[in-house]
Scaffold this active site. Structure first.
Site, short mmCIF file in Angstrom:
data_model
loop_
_atom_site.label_atom_id
_atom_site.label_comp_id
_atom_site.label_asym_id
_atom_site.label_seq_id
_atom_site.Cartn_x
_atom_site.Cartn_y
_atom_site.Cartn_z
N SER A 30 27.98 -56.72 -53.36
CA SER A 30 27.26 -55.46 -53.18
C SER A 30 28.25 -54.34 -52.86
O SER A 30 28.16 -53.24 -53.40
CB SER A 30 26.24 -55.60 -52.05
OG SER A 30 25.72 -54.33 -51.73
N ARG A 35 27.99 -48.38 -46.19
CA ARG A 35 26.96 -49.25 -45.59
C ARG A 35 25.56 -48.65 -45.76
O ARG A 35 24.59 -49.38 -45.95
CB ARG A 35 27.28 -49.51 -44.12
CG ARG A 35 26.39 -50.60 -43.53
CD ARG A 35 27.03 -51.23 -42.32
NE ARG A 35 26.12 -52.20 -41.71
CZ ARG A 35 26.52 -53.25 -41.02
NH1 ARG A 35 27.79 -53.48 -40.83
NH2 ARG A 35 25.64 -54.07 -40.48
N HIS A 69 24.62 -49.38 -49.34
CA HIS A 69 24.34 -50.82 -49.41
C HIS A 69 22.93 -51.13 -48.89
O HIS A 69 22.18 -51.90 -49.48
CB HIS A 69 25.40 -51.57 -48.59
CG HIS A 69 25.09 -53.00 -48.30
ND1 HIS A 69 25.26 -54.01 -49.22
CD2 HIS A 69 24.63 -53.60 -47.17
CE1 HIS A 69 24.91 -55.17 -48.68
NE2 HIS A 69 24.53 -54.95 -47.44
#
Lengths: 216, 216
Positions: free
Chosen positions: B26, B51, B54
């Site tokens: 990812s 993040r 993600h």
């Protein structure tokens, strides 16, 4: 508290007059943004999609949310019978309000941690298997982990796990799209968001919307 | 468990080899999607934005996330000193992992419910005021309610609430944009997402990213 601002689906979770005013105004804005895109849905389906867009501020959900024809009826039956709700992660569990049945999430349970290690699977997938071993019966809500959704489909198809419907809205670039496609191809009442998008707020919005429908 | 897959920021919360493999893949996809847009950020700032993308599968966050120059340093200091983390809603609290300090959310506390009623404010705003009355000192994380963010800014400016930084990512079409603009104009280290978008996963991604930075 005077008027109960949680009593109608339209309130979107508001519990004070101030919260209610915000939710009302938001609902108007959401409607104006997505009205044309959801006009062919039933009023209950519209209500779910509106709540998703309210929760995410992302009108794209009006295009990517797909609801199977039996999803709402089967989900409402399950909720009215106070059957279980199983979530993939604790954040989803934390967002579900005023449910009279049991809500479970096994991702932090020792059994799931051990099973994940023994079987070399993710903890999220192991947690679904633990629920099945504990005779789960009800609605599964996946807001995060594609591996949990694949496992749920597998357990329903191969081991007859008692699942009334699946809210399948995992998020991410690895597996989420594929897991949701697999769900739409399975014989399980379902709601999904096509593509990588989804997540906790989407899962919670759908679940709370269904629970509020049962208040009426 | 053999290797600890939570030990590096890059693992994005994975705790098994399978989870780690998914997170790694990812991360590669996220990077390829947003690399050009975040190339002028510091490596820590990039790490936070990655993040968020993600967690949301929404590359738009690479464009709308704005981080004040002192935000990361002040937040890391607060975390290393194990000062408090205050969240606006329980879902955000449920998503924060492995923090050694206290994490509080007062939205369901009787005091907040009473204060909201007495003062005719939202419960989310009342909950911030209750935290101040309980001598809060640390980082405030707002993933949902613009009213809570406005209240936090107000308490810092008017009553000297001890706030080291604010993660200000409320979501919605009513007040969210304005509350985030107000935060960027206040003299408080902050991170925001411009416009209506934001939410629990964004708030959690930022907070966990900062906590993991302190593991190094």
């Amino acid at each position: 508290m005077g008027k109960n601002y949680e009593s109608r689906e339209t309130m979107m979770g508001a519990s004070t007059k101030q919260g209610y005013d915000i939710a009302s105004k938001s609902r108007e804005i959401v409607r104006s943004l997505i009205e044309a895109k959801i006009k062919n849905l039933s009023s209950k389906e519209q209500s779910i999609v509106e709540r998703i867009v309210h929760s995410t501020a992302d009108p794209e959900y009006a295009e990517i949310t797909k609801i199977s024809s039996n999803f709402i009826d089967e989900s409402i039956k399950s909720i009215k019978a106070k059957k279980g709700i199983l979530t993939d992660i604790n954040m989803v569990k934390a967002g579900i309000n005023k449910y009279e049945g049991e809500i479970n999430c096994y991702i932090s349970h020792d059994d799931a941690i051990k099973l994940a290690k023994d079987e070399q699977i993710t903890r999220a997938a192991a947690a679904i298997r633990i629920a099945h071993q504990n005779d789960f019966d009800g609605i599964i809500v996946i807001g995060n982990a594609p591996t949990a959704l694949f496992e749920a489909i597998n357990l329903v198809e191969k081991e007859g796990m008692k699942v009334r419907s699946i809210i399948g809205v995992p998020v991410g670039f690895v597996g989420a799209t594929e897991s949701k496609e697999a769900l739409t191809n399975a014989n399980i009442p379902n709601i999904i968001t096509k593509g990588p998008k989804g997540g906790t707020p989407v899962a919670v919005a759908i679940t709370n919307s269904l629970i509020r429908m049962c208040d009426d």
